[in-house]
Design a protein around this motif. Structure first.
Motif, mmCIF file in Angstrom:
data_model
loop_
_atom_site.group_PDB
_atom_site.id
_atom_site.type_symbol
_atom_site.label_atom_id
_atom_site.label_comp_id
_atom_site.label_asym_id
_atom_site.label_seq_id
_atom_site.Cartn_x
_atom_site.Cartn_y
_atom_site.Cartn_z
ATOM 1 N N LEU A 144 0.844 -1.207 0.000
ATOM 2 C CA LEU A 144 0.000 0.000 0.000
ATOM 3 C C LEU A 144 0.874 1.250 0.000
ATOM 4 C CD1 LEU A 144 -2.989 -0.254 2.496
ATOM 5 C CD2 LEU A 144 -3.057 0.017 0.045
ATOM 6 N N ARG A 147 2.416 1.670 -3.397
ATOM 7 C CA ARG A 147 1.443 2.171 -4.375
ATOM 8 C C ARG A 147 1.112 3.639 -4.130
ATOM 9 N NH1 ARG A 147 -2.866 -2.138 -3.090
ATOM 10 N NH2 ARG A 147 -4.272 -0.770 -4.216
ATOM 11 N N SER A 148 1.130 4.034 -2.857
ATOM 12 C CA SER A 148 0.786 5.421 -2.534
ATOM 13 C C SER A 148 1.783 6.407 -3.143
ATOM 14 C CB SER A 148 0.734 5.616 -1.018
ATOM 15 O OG SER A 148 2.038 5.619 -0.483
ATOM 16 N N GLN A 151 0.693 7.475 -6.467
ATOM 17 C CA GLN A 151 -0.606 8.159 -6.541
ATOM 18 C C GLN A 151 -0.614 9.536 -5.909
ATOM 19 O OE1 GLN A 151 -4.204 6.147 -5.642
ATOM 20 N NE2 GLN A 151 -3.406 4.170 -6.239
ATOM 21 N N ASN A 152 0.030 9.670 -4.767
ATOM 22 C CA ASN A 152 -0.027 10.935 -4.049
ATOM 23 C C ASN A 152 1.218 11.045 -3.160
ATOM 24 O OD1 ASN A 152 -0.686 13.140 -2.458
ATOM 25 N ND2 ASN A 152 -2.837 12.579 -2.265
ATOM 26 N N LEU A 155 0.905 13.037 0.209
ATOM 27 C CA LEU A 155 0.220 12.291 1.274
ATOM 28 C C LEU A 155 1.129 11.175 1.805
ATOM 29 C CD1 LEU A 155 -2.423 11.853 2.874
ATOM 30 C CD2 LEU A 155 -3.117 10.261 1.106
ATOM 31 N N ARG A 273 -14.202 -2.345 -16.644
ATOM 32 C CA ARG A 273 -13.743 -1.678 -15.438
ATOM 33 C C ARG A 273 -14.852 -0.851 -14.794
ATOM 34 N NH1 ARG A 273 -10.664 2.956 -14.179
ATOM 35 N NH2 ARG A 273 -9.271 2.573 -12.443
ATOM 36 N N LYS B 74 -8.641 15.846 -2.855
ATOM 37 C CA LYS B 74 -7.793 14.905 -3.592
ATOM 38 C C LYS B 74 -6.445 14.730 -2.908
ATOM 39 C CE LYS B 74 -9.665 15.459 -8.211
ATOM 40 N NZ LYS B 74 -9.432 15.946 -9.573
ATOM 41 N N GLY B 76 -5.806 14.586 0.211
ATOM 42 C CA GLY B 76 -5.840 13.797 1.449
ATOM 43 C C GLY B 76 -6.213 12.346 1.249
ATOM 44 N N THR B 77 -6.438 11.941 -0.018
ATOM 45 C CA THR B 77 -6.849 10.558 -0.289
ATOM 46 C C THR B 77 -6.056 9.984 -1.461
ATOM 47 O OG1 THR B 77 -8.633 11.447 -1.646
ATOM 48 C CG2 THR B 77 -9.223 10.745 0.570
ATOM 49 N N LEU B 78 -6.148 8.679 -1.624
ATOM 50 C CA LEU B 78 -5.497 8.004 -2.758
ATOM 51 C C LEU B 78 -6.621 7.560 -3.688
ATOM 52 C CD1 LEU B 78 -3.167 5.941 -0.460
ATOM 53 C CD2 LEU B 78 -2.406 7.772 -1.972
ATOM 54 N N ASN B 80 -7.068 6.202 -6.657
ATOM 55 C CA ASN B 80 -7.184 4.940 -7.406
ATOM 56 C C ASN B 80 -7.214 3.724 -6.496
ATOM 57 O OD1 ASN B 80 -7.315 6.103 -9.962
ATOM 58 N ND2 ASN B 80 -5.102 6.339 -10.015
ATOM 59 N N MET B 81 -7.393 3.977 -5.213
ATOM 60 C CA MET B 81 -7.531 2.859 -4.274
ATOM 61 C C MET B 81 -8.948 2.854 -3.710
ATOM 62 S SD MET B 81 -4.109 2.657 -2.017
ATOM 63 C CE MET B 81 -2.483 2.955 -2.660
#
Lengths: 281, 213
Positions: A144, A147-148, A151-152, A155, A273, B74, B76-78, B80-81
């Motif tokens: 996780l 992967r994070s 994505q961000n 964060l 999807r 956006k 504060g979150t992920l 694509n999960m």
């Protein structure tokens, strides 16, 4: 009989390049890092294992060394990107560019023939192992965090994830798999050529895109399996296009066939999807 | 005091953002900070969170666990999960992330419990991707992620800025209730005059210093 041989060849090559597809899936899709090192690290792995096989080392040692060599190439890209702040695309291109000279140094000549009777039957089991291990890793707490990063990053940082460490691990793992793929590819073909990496990024990308379209599931086991499946399917399409008498295509047309195939899959609506991800309530 | 800032200054190149700022926050206090854009409010939060170091002055933190909710849902979150993966990600905040599966039965029941507090029926949508949620739902999820594990202080950085008035009001009520019920220290930046009422104190950041509003 000729068709049977073609099919088995497609499956073998497809599975070998599926490892490359999986590696690109890790960097491009998961880590969101445009890593173009692959064309260098693929040949690097092939050169290292070919030289070791030529000097009488066993397949396992050669393949394992190629895996490690690819990982080192990935780490170099990571150092350029993270330490020297070189953009991801340029860092990959630079490493691949420099690896060309290193590969020539290793081999001494542009291509070498490998000793005969090198068995790589265990590679299929190895491929299955990769699917299971990576699929599991990506669903763990560590996965996780990994992967994070793609994505961000902001964060991820504030949540205590080391973005730099994860990028290093991702690049090393991805290029190690590419080195492994190069090594197995050269063993399968019976020779190692300095130019065998040309266009491989597109082949890997085709595997990922076709796999995502054909197996559009959220499970990481299936996503990784999709890379292998996409790679085999890609080989079938190319083989079919070049072998159909009515197509009038020559082997030199492989690039345009590949490009059109990728475009066709990218623009196709064959995906479940949306249906799969719709709110259940 | 839970937090104390003594003569804190922050300078970027030639520009002084904070200039000898003093602030004391008691445990369990809810402090609202207002100020013009570019006044240095987010910089102040970065200093309190320890993400940046002041160029001068001293920050005394008498707490160990701090959490933060950002302005953009956006951020504060992920996206694509899934919701449960986002919560599992937040669950291991600042702790070692091992090789065990991120989703377990025990964790799922904790996630459901926290999501029930939001009163947005998200507890029934654990397998949904975050990209399918509305802005308000996402920001509420970001808040749930921030308070999922134990914390001493929460920093709220214009958390309602991207939301419509109704969603903003609902989220503020939820935040106020959660923070008050659990007696947690809270610092909130806002541009919304209606939200000043939630604070025990309202401070204005002006010319690099905090003034009582």
């Amino acid at each position: 009989m000729a068709w049977a041989n073609e099919i088995s060849s497609c499956i073998a090559l497809g599975l070998l390049q599926g490892i490359l597809g999986t590696a690109l899936f890790l960097t491009l899709r998961i880590l969101n890092f445009t890593d173009l090192t692959c064309e260098g690290s693929f040949v690097f792995g092939a050169c290292v294992s070919s030289m070791l096989l030529g000097r009488g080392y066993g397949v396992c040692v050669s393949v394992a060394t190629a895996f490690a060599a690819g990982g080192v190439a990935g780490l170099c890209t990571g150092v350029l990107n993270i330490v020297f702040k070189v953009k991801d695309i340029l860092a990959g291109i630079l490493v691949a560019f420099m690896l060309y000279s290193i590969n020539l140094r290793i081999m001494g000549v542009p291509n070498i023939t490998l000793p005969e009777n090198v068995a790589i039957g265990g590679v299929y089991l190895f491929g299955f192992g990769i699917v299971c291990i990576l699929g599991y890793l990506l669903t763990t707490d560590w996965g996780l965090a990994f992967r994070s990063v793609g994505q961000n990053q902001a964060l991820a940082k504030t949540t205590g994830v080391s973005v730099k460490k994860m990028t290093f691990i991702g690049l090393a793992l991805s290029n190690a798999l590419i080195g492994l793929s190069g090594s197995l590819f050269s063993i399968n073909q019976g020779f190692c050529d300095i130019g065998s990496g040309t266009g491989l990024l597109i082949v890997g990308l085709a595997s990922v895109i076709i796999g995502e379209k054909v197996l559009p599931f959220r499970s990481f086991y299936l996503k990784i399996l999709g890379c292998f499946f996409g790679s085999v399917l890609y080989r079938f399409f190319i083989c079919l296009a070049l072998n159909l008498d009515s197509s009038q295509l020559k082997p030199s047309d492989v690039n345009i066939v590949t490009g059109l195939l990728i475009l066709a899959f990218m623009s196709s609506k064959i995906t479940f999807r949306r249906r799969l991800t719709c709110p259940s309530s | 005091m839970s937090l104390q800032l003594n003569n804190v200054s922050m300078q970027f190149n030639e520009r002084k953002i904070l200039d000898g700022l003093n602030l004391s926050v008691a445990e369990g206090e809810f402090v609202v900070i207002v100020g013009e854009n570019g006044a240095g409010k987010s910089t102040l939060f970065n200093l309190i969170a320890g993400l940046e170091k002041p160029t001068a002055g001293q920050i005394v933190r008498n707490f160990s666990k701090i959490t933060r909710v950002m302005q953009d849902p956006k951020a504060g979150t992920l996206e694509n999960m899934t919701i449960k993966e986002n919560l599992a990600f937040a669950y291991k905040r600042a702790s070692r992330r091992g090789w065990l599966p991120c989703i377990s039965k025990a964790r799922l029941s904790l996630f459901r419990e926290k999501l029930t507090l939001l009163n947005m029926k998200l507890e029934n949508r654990l397998n949904d991707l975050v990209e399918n949620l509305s802005g308000g739902q996402r920001q509420a999820l970001a808040f749930a992620m921030a308070i999922l594990v134990d914390y001493d202080m929460i920093l709220l950085d214009e958390v309602t800025a991207a939301l419509n008035p109704e969603s903003a009001q609902n989220l503020m009520e939820l935040i106020n209730k959660t923070v008050r019920d659990n007696k947690k220290t809270c610092l909130m930046i806002t541009h919304n005059p209606d939200h000043k009422k939630y604070g025990d104190r309202v401070l204005t950041l002006e010319n690099g210093r905090l003034l009582s509003a």
